[in-house]
Design a protein around this motif. Structure first.
Motif, PDB file in Angstrom:
ATOM      1  N   HIS A  40       0.896  -0.930  -0.351  1.00 19.27           N
ATOM      2  CA  HIS A  40       0.274  -0.077   0.189  1.00 19.27           C
ATOM      3  C   HIS A  40       0.944   1.381   0.087  1.00 19.27           C
ATOM      4  N   ALA A  41       0.473   1.956  -1.069  1.00 21.41           N
ATOM      5  CA  ALA A  41       1.324   3.593  -0.298  1.00 21.41           C
ATOM      6  C   ALA A  41       0.199   4.141   0.134  1.00 21.41           C
ATOM      7  N   GLN A  48       3.919   0.517   2.656  1.00 16.47           N
ATOM      8  CA  GLN A  48       4.018  -0.053   3.585  1.00 16.47           C
ATOM      9  C   GLN A  48       2.864  -1.130   3.153  1.00 16.47           C
ATOM     10  N   ARG A  49       3.648  -2.545   4.327  1.00 15.39           N
ATOM     11  CA  ARG A  49       2.956  -3.458   3.625  1.00 15.39           C
ATOM     12  C   ARG A  49       1.635  -3.312   5.162  1.00 15.39           C
ATOM     13  N   ILE A  50       0.369  -4.212   4.765  1.00  4.75           N
ATOM     14  CA  ILE A  50      -0.271  -3.980   5.658  1.00  4.75           C
ATOM     15  C   ILE A  50      -0.040  -5.426   5.661  1.00  4.75           C
ATOM     16  N   PHE A  51      -0.466  -6.364   6.835  1.00  6.92           N
ATOM     17  CA  PHE A  51      -0.474  -7.882   7.350  1.00  6.92           C
ATOM     18  C   PHE A  51      -1.611  -8.016   7.770  1.00  6.92           C
ATOM     19  N   PRO A 110      -8.239   4.075   8.704  1.00  7.90           N
ATOM     20  CA  PRO A 110      -9.365   3.821   7.448  1.00  7.90           C
ATOM     21  C   PRO A 110      -9.464   3.045   6.501  1.00  7.90           C
ATOM     22  N   GLU A 111      -8.001   4.053   5.900  1.00  7.38           N
ATOM     23  CA  GLU A 111      -7.810   3.636   4.735  1.00  7.38           C
ATOM     24  C   GLU A 111      -6.962   2.238   4.469  1.00  7.38           C
ATOM     25  N   LEU A 116      -7.741  -3.332   2.270  1.00 10.15           N
ATOM     26  CA  LEU A 116      -7.912  -4.894   2.103  1.00 10.15           C
ATOM     27  C   LEU A 116      -8.936  -5.012   1.823  1.00 10.15           C
ATOM     28  N   GLU A 117     -10.312  -4.634   1.673  1.00 11.79           N
ATOM     29  CA  GLU A 117     -11.985  -4.382   0.789  1.00 11.79           C
ATOM     30  C   GLU A 117     -11.526  -4.923   0.154  1.00 11.79           C
TER      31      GLU A 117
END
Length: 119
Positions: A40-41, A48-51, A110-111, A116-117
């Motif tokens: 994610h930017a 970023q890396r969302i886990f 929330p972003e 993720l959604e």
């Protein structure tokens, strides 16, 4: 020098072909566990890396593989210049127990949940 075959005592963490890290404990090619991520930017351009999720096969529970997997995934992500966003409860808890990683973590917003959604 050839790579050593992973074992339960000497597991190997690798980035899988999907956006995830895997932990291997034998030469079968089947991971014993996985932790997924989404790149994610942020609005300011921060990478970023969302886990969102981590899992280890039930038959491998109790061997510390989830911890080894998360450490390997976070270390690799940080080395590649990513900030960490821990949505997965296991990753969140792991970071709380390893405060030296806190400086590399961004709070979930929330972003991030919208990203993720959309996946």
């Amino acid at each position: 020098m050839s790579e050593q075959t992973p074992t339960l005592d000497q597991p190997q963490v690798v980035q899988g072909s999907k956006p995830r890290y895997e932990i291997h404990v034998d030469a079968s090619g089947e991971p014993a566990g996985k932790t997924y991520f989404i790149e994610h930017a942020a609005a300011d351009g921060t990478r970023q890396r969302i886990f969102p999720h981590t899992e280890v096969a039930e038959e491998y529970g109790g061997h510390g593989l989830a911890s080894t997997l998360v450490r390997g995934a976070l270390d690799a992500s940080i080395a590649e210049g990513y900030r960490i966003v821990a949505v997965c409860p296991y990753v969140k808890g792991w970071i709380e127990k390893h405060p030296e990683y806190q400086e590399h973590v961004d709070a979930t917003t929330p972003e991030h949940l919208r990203a993720l959604e959309r996946r």
